[in-house]
Structure formats: structure tokens, C-alpha cells
Design a protein around this motif. Sequence first.
Motif, PDB file in Angstrom:
ATOM      1  N   UNK A 168      16.356 -30.142   4.414  1.00  0.00           N
ATOM      2  CA  UNK A 168      15.928 -29.041   3.548  1.00  0.00           C
ATOM      3  C   UNK A 168      16.326 -29.248   2.082  1.00  0.00           C
ATOM      4  N   UNK A 169      17.210 -30.211   1.832  1.00  0.00           N
ATOM      5  CA  UNK A 169      17.835 -30.355   0.523  1.00  0.00           C
ATOM      6  C   UNK A 169      16.882 -30.495  -0.647  1.00  0.00           C
ATOM      7  N   UNK A 170      15.818 -31.263  -0.469  1.00  0.00           N
ATOM      8  CA  UNK A 170      14.891 -31.495  -1.584  1.00  0.00           C
ATOM      9  C   UNK A 170      13.662 -30.607  -1.545  1.00  0.00           C
ATOM     10  N   UNK A 171      13.140 -30.354  -0.354  1.00  0.00           N
ATOM     11  CA  UNK A 171      11.913 -29.551  -0.246  1.00  0.00           C
ATOM     12  C   UNK A 171      12.173 -28.119  -0.711  1.00  0.00           C
ATOM     13  N   UNK A 172      13.359 -27.606  -0.391  1.00  0.00           N
ATOM     14  CA  UNK A 172      13.697 -26.236  -0.785  1.00  0.00           C
ATOM     15  C   UNK A 172      14.246 -26.236  -2.205  1.00  0.00           C
ATOM     16  N   UNK A 173      13.789 -25.247  -2.982  1.00  0.00           N
ATOM     17  CA  UNK A 173      14.169 -25.160  -4.379  1.00  0.00           C
ATOM     18  C   UNK A 173      14.813 -23.806  -4.663  1.00  0.00           C
ATOM     19  N   UNK A 174      15.569 -23.783  -5.747  1.00  0.00           N
ATOM     20  CA  UNK A 174      16.195 -22.543  -6.196  1.00  0.00           C
ATOM     21  C   UNK A 174      15.694 -22.260  -7.604  1.00  0.00           C
ATOM     22  N   UNK A 175      15.104 -21.102  -7.780  1.00  0.00           N
ATOM     23  CA  UNK A 175      14.747 -20.653  -9.128  1.00  0.00           C
ATOM     24  C   UNK A 175      15.705 -19.525  -9.487  1.00  0.00           C
ATOM     25  N   UNK A 176      16.445 -19.764 -10.588  1.00  0.00           N
ATOM     26  CA  UNK A 176      17.411 -18.757 -11.035  1.00  0.00           C
ATOM     27  C   UNK A 176      16.885 -18.087 -12.291  1.00  0.00           C
ATOM     28  N   UNK A 177      17.042 -16.791 -12.385  1.00  0.00           N
ATOM     29  CA  UNK A 177      16.742 -16.069 -13.627  1.00  0.00           C
ATOM     30  C   UNK A 177      18.066 -15.552 -14.164  1.00  0.00           C
ATOM     31  N   UNK A 178      18.287 -15.694 -15.453  1.00  0.00           N
ATOM     32  CA  UNK A 178      19.538 -15.165 -16.019  1.00  0.00           C
ATOM     33  C   UNK A 178      19.324 -14.872 -17.495  1.00  0.00           C
ATOM     34  N   UNK A 179      20.215 -14.089 -18.106  1.00  0.00           N
ATOM     35  CA  UNK A 179      20.048 -13.783 -19.526  1.00  0.00           C
ATOM     36  C   UNK A 179      20.221 -15.048 -20.363  1.00  0.00           C
ATOM     37  N   UNK A 180      19.447 -15.163 -21.420  1.00  0.00           N
ATOM     38  CA  UNK A 180      19.612 -16.317 -22.321  1.00  0.00           C
ATOM     39  C   UNK A 180      21.043 -16.349 -22.841  1.00  0.00           C
ATOM     40  N   UNK A 181      21.605 -17.560 -22.908  1.00  0.00           N
ATOM     41  CA  UNK A 181      22.961 -17.704 -23.446  1.00  0.00           C
ATOM     42  C   UNK A 181      24.058 -17.498 -22.409  1.00  0.00           C
ATOM     43  N   UNK A 231       7.056 -18.947 -15.390  1.00  0.00           N
ATOM     44  CA  UNK A 231       6.384 -18.497 -16.622  1.00  0.00           C
ATOM     45  C   UNK A 231       6.488 -16.975 -16.750  1.00  0.00           C
ATOM     46  N   UNK A 232       6.307 -16.285 -15.640  1.00  0.00           N
ATOM     47  CA  UNK A 232       6.393 -14.821 -15.669  1.00  0.00           C
ATOM     48  C   UNK A 232       7.814 -14.389 -16.043  1.00  0.00           C
ATOM     49  N   UNK A 233       8.802 -15.083 -15.465  1.00  0.00           N
ATOM     50  CA  UNK A 233      10.197 -14.764 -15.796  1.00  0.00           C
ATOM     51  C   UNK A 233      10.429 -14.920 -17.297  1.00  0.00           C
ATOM     52  N   UNK A 234       9.936 -16.031 -17.857  1.00  0.00           N
ATOM     53  CA  UNK A 234      10.139 -16.293 -19.287  1.00  0.00           C
ATOM     54  C   UNK A 234       9.435 -15.226 -20.128  1.00  0.00           C
ATOM     55  N   UNK A 235       8.288 -14.750 -19.652  1.00  0.00           N
ATOM     56  CA  UNK A 235       7.550 -13.750 -20.433  1.00  0.00           C
ATOM     57  C   UNK A 235       8.295 -12.411 -20.448  1.00  0.00           C
ATOM     58  N   UNK A 236       9.249 -12.232 -19.547  1.00  0.00           N
ATOM     59  CA  UNK A 236      10.099 -11.035 -19.581  1.00  0.00           C
ATOM     60  C   UNK A 236      11.451 -11.355 -20.210  1.00  0.00           C
ATOM     61  N   UNK A 237      11.501 -12.449 -20.987  1.00  0.00           N
ATOM     62  CA  UNK A 237      12.701 -12.820 -21.745  1.00  0.00           C
ATOM     63  C   UNK A 237      13.874 -13.304 -20.908  1.00  0.00           C
ATOM     64  N   UNK A 238      13.607 -13.776 -19.696  1.00  0.00           N
ATOM     65  CA  UNK A 238      14.699 -14.356 -18.911  1.00  0.00           C
ATOM     66  C   UNK A 238      14.749 -15.859 -19.143  1.00  0.00           C
ATOM     67  N   UNK A 239      15.970 -16.407 -19.129  1.00  0.00           N
ATOM     68  CA  UNK A 239      16.090 -17.858 -19.050  1.00  0.00           C
ATOM     69  C   UNK A 239      15.937 -18.229 -17.581  1.00  0.00           C
ATOM     70  N   UNK A 240      15.419 -19.430 -17.319  1.00  0.00           N
ATOM     71  CA  UNK A 240      15.275 -19.847 -15.927  1.00  0.00           C
ATOM     72  C   UNK A 240      15.966 -21.187 -15.723  1.00  0.00           C
ATOM     73  N   UNK A 241      16.372 -21.394 -14.500  1.00  0.00           N
ATOM     74  CA  UNK A 241      16.972 -22.680 -14.130  1.00  0.00           C
ATOM     75  C   UNK A 241      16.421 -23.032 -12.764  1.00  0.00           C
ATOM     76  N   UNK A 242      16.091 -24.304 -12.614  1.00  0.00           N
ATOM     77  CA  UNK A 242      15.433 -24.752 -11.402  1.00  0.00           C
ATOM     78  C   UNK A 242      16.244 -25.884 -10.808  1.00  0.00           C
TER      79      UNK A 242
END
Length: 361
Positions: free
Chosen positions: A338-351, A283-294
Motif C-alpha cells: 500500500x506504501x506507494x499506491x496510497x497517497x496522503x493529501x494534507x491541507x494546512x494553513x500557509x506558513x 486545486x480546490x484546496x488552494x482556491x480556498x487559501x490552504x497550503x497543500x502537501x502530498x
Amino acid sequence: MSDLAEKIVRRIAATGPISVADYMATCLFDPEHGYYTTREPFGRAGDFVTAPEISQMFGELVGIWIAESWQRLGAPLPFRLTEIGPGRGTLMKDICRVLSGVSPRLFDSLDIVMVEASPRLADRQRETLGDPASRIRWQGELDDTPHAGVVVANELFDAIPVRQFVKTDAGWRERVVALDEAGALQFAIGPTGIDPGMLPADHASAAPGAIFEAAPAREAMMERIAASLKGVPGAALLIDYGHERSGFGDTLQAMRDHAFADPLVGAGIADLTSHVDFEPLARIAASHDHATRFLTQGDFLIGMGLLERAGQLGANADEARRKRLAGEVERLAAPNQMGNLFKVLMLHPRGTELPPEAHAD
Ligand code: SAH
């Protein structure tokens, strides 16, 4: 009782119970006895093994992700690579080796920054890195001025203190660390109410005894990361164990010698973490205008070519090495490891799409 446990007991006896977050911060970063300030916990001889310590393939694939992401971001130069909480420095070492091979143009001009809160671990990182250390800058805190680049962090957020709230008959209260009658540490319920703004929308329907974890310090870290990439070609790769959506539950955990331990025993000599709630961070990432991918760590690594890389490394190797590689793949990416318990949150520019490619399955 550990030296640090005695110090905490004296402090609580003198000034009263402390929050779980305060307890955690003291256990990990007490200047005299803290876990990260005095120990080197990672690796087989330590208390837990992190992904970069399991296999060189982890850092190599993160390195490939950085090179490809830089291309997708338009190959901007100058470009900064920041790692936060680098532990022994193994991940950065593997990243540097890969980048110098696959993208010398990027690697040669790359501005590399390591953000580490423990001066002792920063020294350890210099040692691990060898040659590339001479061109790396170390900082105690992330510079949040926007700058084109990527930020990576593995198992950083779980080590940042978390507060716990507990639902009682009298409403929600802070969970604290206090002393029992014998003078030992115990969990207790704090005296004052909680600002409902800290609680999830469905907090009223939670069962008595339910625990909710909130981590203002993690959110502050995320604010800095998001701000440091705002409005520039940039991305972040944040890897940790935890969940995509907020929920109730006590996830505070101590690890010592590769086994779970009682969080109130062994202050300063056991690792103390909690699962990461990625929802407020996204949510914080989105509030700074980043797209996120999980995505899960398994999907990320397989998508980045884990199996192909293991095949390459194993091609001319003996049977024992091939077995070891297969074991590393399993450990990093299998759903029950570790495959499922560990997650990756990516921030990147929209588009802008970053690797790995999304697969419709
Ligand atoms: N990334 C490493 C180590 C993970 S342990 C690995 O995967 O092996 C957590 C690391 O984060 C340690 O290096 C710890 O000292 C560091 N750390 C914890 N809180 C931090 C903060 N607020 N700022 C910078 N580093 C921090």
C-alpha cells in the motif's frame, strides 16, 4: 443477476442508459440494495481490508499526527475532530485511545464528529467505539461552517462516484451503462458531446478510445472540506489510492471477496470504486487559501514513526506477534504493497508546517 442488477436493468429498459457515476451511486447507495447501505464490507470476512483494519498502528499514528498538528496550529480550543466515511469506526477508536494517552487536555475538550452517509454503518461505528461514542455526534453531511479543527478521511473519495468520458471519432462522449441485445448490462457511448471544460487541456491529443475520469461529486466534497477549514487554525488528512496528477485511463474497479471483479456484475454485492485523481482536489484546496502537501502513505507512516511503534509493540511480544507486526508494517508501507499506491493529501494553513518532518533524501 443480483437484485440490484435486475432493478438497474429494469430502469435502463424504461428510461435509457445511465452515466457511470449514476451506476456507481446506485451500486453503493441504493436505499434498498446498495453496497454500503446493506453490507459490512470491511475486514477479513468482507470484500476488502482497509489500513485501519490491517493494523492498530495506522490509527495510532494518525492520532499522533492530530495531537502534534494541534500543537503546531497553536493549540486552539475548542477544537473539532471530524472523520468522514468512518466505515466500521476502527480508525476513530484507535485515534481516541492514543489521544486520551498523549494529550488528555486536547482529548477531554475535543468535539468529535463522524460524517457517515449510511445509517447502518453509523450504527456499526457506535458499536465499535463503545465508551467514546457517547460524546460523538453523527451527521449525514459535513457542516461546512469554518471551525478550528482537523478533518480526516481514509478511503472516502474512492467511494464517491466518478463520471467517465471516452474519446470517439465524433469527439468526447460520456461513457454510459446500457443494455446489450440479450438485456445484460454493458458499457456504451452516450449520445451527446462533453463540455470541454470538464476535460484536461491536452484532451485533443488523446488517442481514440482514451478514457478520462472526472468526479464532480468528489470535488463538491472537497469544496465542503476546504470551506470548513477556511480562515481558522485547521488541517485535513485525506488518504486514498490514486495519483497526484490527472491522466487518462479507466480505473473503475469492483472488489468482491478480496479479488477484482467485473464492475457490471454483482451490483450491490461488490465494492465499486475508482482511483482518486488528487490534482483537482488539491486545486480546490488552494482556491480556498490552504497550503497543500502530498506524500505517499509509506512516507507518511514511516515519517510518523511506524517502525518505532512496531518496535515498541514488539518489544515484549512473542515471536508470532512480532512476525505479525512486521507483516503489518510491510503491508501498510512497502512500496509494492500500500506504501506507494496510497497517497496522503494534507491541507494546512500557509506558513505552518505539520508533521511528519520533510526529509531531503
Ligand atoms: N474509512 C473507512 C471506510 C472506507 S469505505 C476505512 O478506512 O475502513 C468508505 C466509507 O465512506 C463508508 O463508510 C461509506 O459509507 C462512506 N461514504 C461514502 N460516501 C460518503 C459521503 N458522501 N458522505 C459520508 N460518507 C460517505
